[in-house]
Design an enzyme around this catalytic site. Sequence first.
Site, PDB file in Angstrom:
ATOM      1  N   CYS A 164      36.943  43.930 -16.812  1.00  0.00           N
ATOM      2  CA  CYS A 164      38.174  43.545 -16.121  1.00  0.00           C
ATOM      3  C   CYS A 164      38.107  43.964 -14.656  1.00  0.00           C
ATOM      4  O   CYS A 164      37.665  45.062 -14.336  1.00  0.00           O
ATOM      5  CB  CYS A 164      39.382  44.198 -16.793  1.00  0.00           C
ATOM      6  SG  CYS A 164      40.948  43.562 -16.166  1.00  0.00           S
TER       7      CYS A 164
ATOM      8  N   GLU B 299      38.209  39.555 -18.461  1.00  0.00           N
ATOM      9  CA  GLU B 299      39.370  39.082 -17.700  1.00  0.00           C
ATOM     10  C   GLU B 299      39.149  39.485 -16.240  1.00  0.00           C
ATOM     11  O   GLU B 299      39.353  40.641 -15.867  1.00  0.00           O
ATOM     12  CB  GLU B 299      40.657  39.702 -18.237  1.00  0.00           C
ATOM     13  CG  GLU B 299      41.891  39.017 -17.671  1.00  0.00           C
ATOM     14  CD  GLU B 299      43.088  39.214 -18.589  1.00  0.00           C
ATOM     15  OE1 GLU B 299      43.292  38.383 -19.499  1.00  0.00           O
ATOM     16  OE2 GLU B 299      43.792  40.209 -18.405  1.00  0.00           O
TER      17      GLU B 299
ATOM     18  N   TYR C 252      39.626  38.334 -11.985  1.00  0.00           N
ATOM     19  CA  TYR C 252      40.504  37.525 -11.129  1.00  0.00           C
ATOM     20  C   TYR C 252      40.189  37.741  -9.655  1.00  0.00           C
ATOM     21  O   TYR C 252      39.440  38.645  -9.334  1.00  0.00           O
ATOM     22  CB  TYR C 252      41.973  37.856 -11.424  1.00  0.00           C
ATOM     23  CG  TYR C 252      42.287  39.336 -11.556  1.00  0.00           C
ATOM     24  CD1 TYR C 252      42.545  40.120 -10.421  1.00  0.00           C
ATOM     25  CD2 TYR C 252      42.303  39.978 -12.806  1.00  0.00           C
ATOM     26  CE1 TYR C 252      42.838  41.476 -10.536  1.00  0.00           C
ATOM     27  CE2 TYR C 252      42.603  41.332 -12.922  1.00  0.00           C
ATOM     28  CZ  TYR C 252      42.861  42.069 -11.773  1.00  0.00           C
ATOM     29  OH  TYR C 252      43.143  43.410 -11.888  1.00  0.00           O
TER      30      TYR C 252
ATOM     31  N   TYR D  96      49.917  39.820 -14.002  1.00  0.00           N
ATOM     32  CA  TYR D  96      49.452  41.207 -13.829  1.00  0.00           C
ATOM     33  C   TYR D  96      49.174  41.812 -15.199  1.00  0.00           C
ATOM     34  O   TYR D  96      50.008  41.705 -16.115  1.00  0.00           O
ATOM     35  CB  TYR D  96      50.492  42.040 -13.066  1.00  0.00           C
ATOM     36  CG  TYR D  96      50.620  41.548 -11.636  1.00  0.00           C
ATOM     37  CD1 TYR D  96      49.758  42.014 -10.648  1.00  0.00           C
ATOM     38  CD2 TYR D  96      51.545  40.556 -11.302  1.00  0.00           C
ATOM     39  CE1 TYR D  96      49.818  41.522  -9.351  1.00  0.00           C
ATOM     40  CE2 TYR D  96      51.617  40.046 -10.014  1.00  0.00           C
ATOM     41  CZ  TYR D  96      50.748  40.543  -9.043  1.00  0.00           C
ATOM     42  OH  TYR D  96      50.798  40.037  -7.758  1.00  0.00           O
ATOM     43  N   SER D  97      48.007  42.466 -15.316  1.00  0.00           N
ATOM     44  CA  SER D  97      47.660  43.133 -16.579  1.00  0.00           C
ATOM     45  C   SER D  97      48.601  44.308 -16.793  1.00  0.00           C
ATOM     46  O   SER D  97      48.878  45.066 -15.866  1.00  0.00           O
ATOM     47  CB  SER D  97      46.243  43.710 -16.516  1.00  0.00           C
ATOM     48  OG  SER D  97      45.324  42.752 -16.104  1.00  0.00           O
TER      49      SER D  97
HETATM   50  P1  FAD Z   1      48.937  35.145  -2.596  1.00  0.00           P
HETATM   51  O1  FAD Z   1      49.993  35.137  -1.559  1.00  0.00           O
HETATM   52  O2  FAD Z   1      49.082  34.256  -3.758  1.00  0.00           O
HETATM   53  O3  FAD Z   1      47.570  34.907  -1.897  1.00  0.00           O
HETATM   54  C1  FAD Z   1      46.419  34.649  -2.643  1.00  0.00           C
HETATM   55  C2  FAD Z   1      45.667  33.563  -1.951  1.00  0.00           C
HETATM   56  O4  FAD Z   1      45.235  34.033  -0.671  1.00  0.00           O
HETATM   57  C3  FAD Z   1      44.400  33.165  -2.672  1.00  0.00           C
HETATM   58  O5  FAD Z   1      44.668  32.213  -3.647  1.00  0.00           O
HETATM   59  C4  FAD Z   1      43.570  32.626  -1.533  1.00  0.00           C
HETATM   60  O6  FAD Z   1      43.917  31.302  -1.272  1.00  0.00           O
HETATM   61  C5  FAD Z   1      43.996  33.466  -0.364  1.00  0.00           C
HETATM   62  N1  FAD Z   1      43.047  34.539  -0.088  1.00  0.00           N
HETATM   63  C6  FAD Z   1      42.925  35.692  -0.781  1.00  0.00           C
HETATM   64  N2  FAD Z   1      41.957  36.459  -0.229  1.00  0.00           N
HETATM   65  C7  FAD Z   1      41.458  35.762   0.796  1.00  0.00           C
HETATM   66  C8  FAD Z   1      40.435  36.003   1.752  1.00  0.00           C
HETATM   67  N3  FAD Z   1      39.731  37.141   1.719  1.00  0.00           N
HETATM   68  N4  FAD Z   1      40.187  35.061   2.682  1.00  0.00           N
HETATM   69  C9  FAD Z   1      40.907  33.904   2.713  1.00  0.00           C
HETATM   70  N5  FAD Z   1      41.889  33.607   1.849  1.00  0.00           N
HETATM   71  C10 FAD Z   1      42.153  34.532   0.899  1.00  0.00           C
HETATM   72  N6  FAD Z   1      46.356  41.939  -9.555  1.00  0.00           N
HETATM   73  C11 FAD Z   1      46.627  43.263  -9.484  1.00  0.00           C
HETATM   74  O7  FAD Z   1      46.833  43.806  -8.395  1.00  0.00           O
HETATM   75  N7  FAD Z   1      46.709  44.011 -10.644  1.00  0.00           N
HETATM   76  C12 FAD Z   1      46.510  43.479 -11.876  1.00  0.00           C
HETATM   77  O8  FAD Z   1      46.582  44.189 -12.881  1.00  0.00           O
HETATM   78  C13 FAD Z   1      46.239  42.084 -11.951  1.00  0.00           C
HETATM   79  N8  FAD Z   1      46.045  41.495 -13.146  1.00  0.00           N
HETATM   80  C14 FAD Z   1      45.771  40.164 -13.215  1.00  0.00           C
HETATM   81  C15 FAD Z   1      45.575  39.597 -14.479  1.00  0.00           C
HETATM   82  C16 FAD Z   1      45.278  38.244 -14.577  1.00  0.00           C
HETATM   83  C17 FAD Z   1      45.065  37.639 -15.957  1.00  0.00           C
HETATM   84  C18 FAD Z   1      45.178  37.465 -13.395  1.00  0.00           C
HETATM   85  C19 FAD Z   1      44.856  36.000 -13.487  1.00  0.00           C
HETATM   86  C20 FAD Z   1      45.392  38.016 -12.164  1.00  0.00           C
HETATM   87  C21 FAD Z   1      45.693  39.378 -12.041  1.00  0.00           C
HETATM   88  N9  FAD Z   1      45.927  39.974 -10.795  1.00  0.00           N
HETATM   89  C22 FAD Z   1      46.179  41.326 -10.735  1.00  0.00           C
HETATM   90  C23 FAD Z   1      45.938  39.184  -9.543  1.00  0.00           C
HETATM   91  C24 FAD Z   1      47.371  38.713  -9.245  1.00  0.00           C
HETATM   92  O9  FAD Z   1      47.776  37.759 -10.216  1.00  0.00           O
HETATM   93  C25 FAD Z   1      47.533  38.036  -7.883  1.00  0.00           C
HETATM   94  O10 FAD Z   1      46.593  36.996  -7.788  1.00  0.00           O
HETATM   95  C26 FAD Z   1      47.346  38.970  -6.697  1.00  0.00           C
HETATM   96  O11 FAD Z   1      48.302  40.024  -6.733  1.00  0.00           O
HETATM   97  C27 FAD Z   1      47.544  38.199  -5.380  1.00  0.00           C
HETATM   98  O12 FAD Z   1      48.780  37.558  -5.405  1.00  0.00           O
HETATM   99  P2  FAD Z   1      49.656  37.445  -4.083  1.00  0.00           P
HETATM  100  O13 FAD Z   1      50.866  36.658  -4.390  1.00  0.00           O
HETATM  101  O14 FAD Z   1      49.854  38.786  -3.467  1.00  0.00           O
HETATM  102  O15 FAD Z   1      48.692  36.648  -3.111  1.00  0.00           O
END
Ligand code: FAD
Length: 398
Positions: free
Chosen positions: A356, A396, A398, A174-175
């Site tokens: 971003c 950046e 994602y 998370y940023s």
């Molecule tokens: P997970 O349970 O990991 O689910 C994600 C997975 O669900 C995906 O990989 C995909 O397989 C699946 N999926 C997602 N959407 C769909 C769809 N529409 N249809 C089918 N499958 C789908 N997030 C923020 O909210 N704020 C930030 O500031 C932020 N900064 C980031 C900075 C960087 C450098 C990076 C790499 C990511 C950032 N993110 C940010 C994103 C964050 O890291 C997570 O990826 C996001 O919160 C989702 O994680 P999760 O565990 O909730 O979802």
Amino acid sequence: MYNSSVIGGNVSVSGNRLFIYEVEGLGSTDGATAPVRQSGSTFITVPYSRMSVESQRIMRLGGKIVSIRAVGGDASPAPAAVTAPAATKPMAETKAKAKKPGANVPVNTYKPKTPYLGACLSNEPLVDEGGVGIVQHIKFDLSEGDLKYVEGQSIGIIPEGTDEKGKPHKLRLYSIASTAHGDDVDDKTVSLCVRQLTYKHPESGETINGVCSTYLCNLEPGTKVKITGPVGKEMLLPDDPDAKIIMMGTGTGIAPFRAYLWRMFKDKEREANPDYQFNGFAWLFFGVPKTPNILYKEELEEMQAQYPNNFRLTYAISREQQNSEGGRMYIQHRIAEHADELWSLIQDEKTHVYICGLRGMEGGIDEALTTAAGKTGVDWTDYRKSMKKAHRWHVETY
Ligand code: FAD
């Protein structure tokens, strides 16, 4: 509610500007506006409104624009920094490879095997009533550890529980949305801006909630959370307090930009960084679906009102505003509207561009800048590569 006011849409500034084009390869009878010939170059004064027409005319005549700079003493009320790519260097010079920034920036102080345990101090909604989805501003206590960071970095969060294989969840990045000093300017907190991921399963149609984002958005204050990092050097701000910072963000892509803007303006008021008295220019393009989704709206508009010469704010509100073709207004449409002005700014070596948010947003931005740069005979793809090498182009998504 963290952010309660709902007013106005696009806040921006414009004015009449004059630019001097240095052109090579033109004859002396080209009929240009008051050309002055010096050492083989022709200098042409061009009003902002005629930049594109004039560039095309120069190209038709076989000329090559080697630099563009603003005329000093511009009477325009617009922010000096927008109108003054005064330090513009000949384009070839931007190709020089710059020293990699961030040599002293901390990374991986806390690794996944030995994360820092930080208590959640607050967890507040950022989306106003009538907005789309859930986005939270979450602050963590860092007072018991050694987690130092700078603006533009990210931290990792390891959610509680196990995955479907019974293994501990992996970290998500998370940023960081706060300055290095934290929201309370005591160097003891870090804040995030997190959107809860929800989507419909493509086959079953069932609503799926993302693991880590759901965990974070529902955190109760007092809960201890596994934090790793900090990581990332891609989005660091230049040290130069006179730099020009163009930010293009969608949704939670605002997070690092909030950190930058607080460093530039709020920390300045609080005298938190004696070595960084920002007096450059910041321009934020912010794309959201609806007005209630303008995260940190009140803070942004307050800073814009207080520092009109140093901060320009342009919204793209897709479900409420129309682009010139009558379709939804996405960030790339706002970039296209301002592309000539952006291109002038970008050619100034003091200008850095940061993108971003949603993956894929770069495409539309490239398209708009390709057109603007093309009008001055410059290949945008090559130019962007040179900016990347000079550490002036930061992405950046994602
Ligand atoms: P997970 O349970 O990991 O689910 C994600 C997975 O669900 C995906 O990989 C995909 O397989 C699946 N999926 C997602 N959407 C769909 C769809 N529409 N249809 C089918 N499958 C789908 N997030 C923020 O909210 N704020 C930030 O500031 C932020 N900064 C980031 C900075 C960087 C450098 C990076 C790499 C990511 C950032 N993110 C940010 C994103 C964050 O890291 C997570 O990826 C996001 O919160 C989702 O994680 P999760 O565990 O909730 O979802």
